[in-house]
Design a protein around this motif. Structure first.
Motif, short mmCIF file in Angstrom:
data_model
loop_
_atom_site.label_atom_id
_atom_site.label_comp_id
_atom_site.label_asym_id
_atom_site.label_seq_id
_atom_site.Cartn_x
_atom_site.Cartn_y
_atom_site.Cartn_z
N LEU A 13 1.05 -1.52 -0.07
CA LEU A 13 0.19 0.21 0.34
C LEU A 13 1.29 0.94 -0.66
O LEU A 13 0.53 2.24 -0.50
N LEU A 14 1.88 1.12 0.52
CA LEU A 14 3.35 2.28 1.06
C LEU A 14 3.46 2.48 -0.66
O LEU A 14 3.18 3.70 -0.99
N TRP A 15 3.71 1.47 -0.58
CA TRP A 15 4.64 1.86 -1.96
C TRP A 15 3.85 2.17 -3.43
O TRP A 15 4.02 2.92 -3.89
N PHE A 16 2.63 1.66 -3.25
CA PHE A 16 1.90 1.87 -4.01
C PHE A 16 1.38 3.49 -4.33
O PHE A 16 1.38 3.76 -5.40
N ALA B 50 4.36 5.49 -5.09
CA ALA B 50 3.85 5.65 -7.04
C ALA B 50 3.10 5.85 -7.52
O ALA B 50 3.54 7.43 -8.81
N PHE B 51 1.82 5.81 -6.77
CA PHE B 51 0.56 6.24 -8.50
C PHE B 51 0.72 7.78 -7.87
O PHE B 51 0.25 8.17 -8.86
N LEU C 72 3.26 8.84 -10.27
CA LEU C 72 2.11 9.23 -11.48
C LEU C 72 1.63 9.77 -11.80
O LEU C 72 1.58 10.37 -12.37
N TYR C 73 0.41 10.36 -10.73
CA TYR C 73 -0.62 11.44 -10.72
C TYR C 73 0.09 13.19 -11.21
O TYR C 73 -0.78 13.08 -11.79
#
Lengths: 211, 259
Positions: free
Chosen positions: A64-67, A70-71, A74-75
């Motif tokens: 969750l943290l890395w998502f 990363a997201f 990205l956003y």
């Protein structure tokens, strides 16, 4: 899928005590004793199948943290850099195409106007040329007519003159006929009789000519 | 290889690259929240890096006449922009960066997963749930912010007699609440199942090759594996598309809650 369910069943049956599950978890082991990666791999190799990885709740926090990181990146990248950049290119191109189309439309209008002007000028010129040709033709015709008339008049005058002269010559010639006849008759009479009275001869000739 | 049984789920295992530490808990094993940089995290970073590098570098020239790379970036932009415009309406364009990010993330993560030995980020439920929750929370929060209590009209289709409403409204509520579940499970299930099936057929090839004369039969699962690889590429792109389209459909509900 069959194998997966078997593995899951195994995992559940052998992982009945909660402690066993936690000991078997990859992250927990290495968290307690930070060991070289190879060693972690070795210790967990035997027990990795105990928990179906996507359902292994101990990895959720990290994922969750890395998502989220990363997201989030990205956003931000997309909304602040990439998409405005691409969008501006597309808008610019669209504006350019629209401008070019409008310019082309304008130029076409101009061309149409130019063609119309040319057509009008051509028609005008044609009309003028026709007029000039007609004028020239009539003037030439008139000129020709005049000249012909002059020549004809001249000719008829000369003919009349010639006829008059011929008539005069004829009259003259006819006038001389009695004289020649008198002379001829006088000569004949002289030859025949030796002498001739000019007056008598003239009278006789005049009588014959009259008769 | 032939001595060990081929494990179809080994590919989904999360391995640590380096550990960051445990937060909270009482110090005993199993307590607290452990944070580590894992193979999953690595591929998330690679996915984001690839998308960012590709889209930014390819459109950096800002050329009126695009080259191939710029054309691909523009096509992906137009593709998602049209999808959002057609499905969620022009108002939905404020969510365009979100839909685009989701689509590209899923697409690239899925395609990364098609490389042998690469980790597939979207094969983990927690990631797909996180993405579905982003969409769900966006829909709920924006729906209430924009429409206030009128957002509840979403559950009350207009022009339906009251007795029928008694049945329809609970169904609508349940279907709304189950959206994030189906939204996330669809992607997770497709990717997970596809990778497992690929691995099973690949394992059959290896097992048959180790079985002496019967190795000739290995051609059959090999052919299946080849065909399934093609199918998985389709699924990888299709699931990204489906996720993005559903996101647009849900956003449409947040913008126009009346049916």
């Amino acid at each position: 899928m069959a194998e997966t369910t078997i593995l899951l069943a195994q995992a559940e049956s052998s992982a009945a005590p909660a402690d066993a599950v936690q000991n078997g978890v990859v992250v927990q082991d290495s968290a307690a004793t930070p060991a070289p990666a190879g060693e972690v791999h070795a210790t967990t190799e035997a027990e990795e199948a105990l928990v179906f990885p996507p359902f292994d709740a101990t990895t959720f926090a990290s994922q969750l943290l890395w998502f989220a990181l990363a997201f989030g990146v990205l956003y931000v990248l997309m909304s602040r850099v990439a998409l405005p950049q691409i969008g501006s290119i597309i808008d610019k191109r669209k504006a350019r195409i629209d401008g070019d189309l409008k310019e082309a439309e304008r130029l076409r209008g101009e061309t149409d106007k130019a063609i119309a002007a040319y057509e009008a000028a051509l028609a005008e010129a044609r009309k003028n040329a026709h007029g000039i040709a007609e004028e020239t033709r009539t003037s030439i015709k008139a000129d020709l007519e005049g000249k012909r008339k002059g020549v004809e008049d001249d000719l008829s005058k000369k003919v009349a003159e010639a006829e008059a002269r011929i008539l005069k010559n004829k009259d003259e010639a006819l006038g001389r006929v009695s004289e020649i006849a008198e002379e001829t008759a006088a000569a004949l009479v002289t030859q025949l009789t030796g002498e001739a009275n000019a007056k008598d001869v003239a009278a006789a000739v005049a009588e014959v000519v009259k008769g | 290889m032939s001595e060990k049984p081929i494990e179809p789920i080994h590919q989904f295992r999360i391995t640590e690259i380096f550990n960051i530490g445990t937060f909270g808990g009482d110090g005993t094993a199993g307590s607290g929240v452990n944070i580590a940089f894992t193979n999953s995290a690595l591929f998330m970073v690679l996915t984001v890096g690839l998308i960012g590098a590709f889209l930014i570098l390819s459109s950096n020239r800002r050329a009126i006449i695009p080259n191939r790379m710029q054309l691909m970036a523009e096509m992906s932009y137009e593709f998602i922009a049209n999808m959002v415009r057609n499905t969620a309406g022009t108002e939905g364009m404020k969510f365009f960066p979100m839909v685009f990010s989701l689509f590209m993330f899923i697409l690239v993560a899925n395609l990364f997963g098609m490389f042998p030995y690469f980790f597939t980020v979207t094969s983990h439920l927690i990631v797909t749930v996180a993405m579905a929750m982003i969409v769900f929370l966006t829909v709920v929060i924006y729906g209430f912010m924009k429409n206030g209590l009128k957002f509840f009209k979403l559950f009350v289709p207009s022009g339906i007699p009251v007795p029928v409403l008694l049945i329809v409204v609970p169904i609508e509520i349940i279907s709304f609440l189950s959206r994030p579940i189906s939204h996330s499970l669809r992607l997770f299930g497709n990717i997970l199942a596809g990778h497992i099936v690929l691995k099973v057929f690949g394992g059959m090839v290896v097992a048959l090759l180790g079985a002496g004369a019967w190795g000739v039969v290995a051609v059959l699962p090999l052919g299946m594996a080849v065909a399934l690889t093609g199918l998985e590429f389709l699924v990888a792109a299709l699931q990204a598309f489906v996720f993005a389209v559903l996101t647009c459909v849900y956003l449409h509900d947040a913008i126009h809650p009346g049916h």
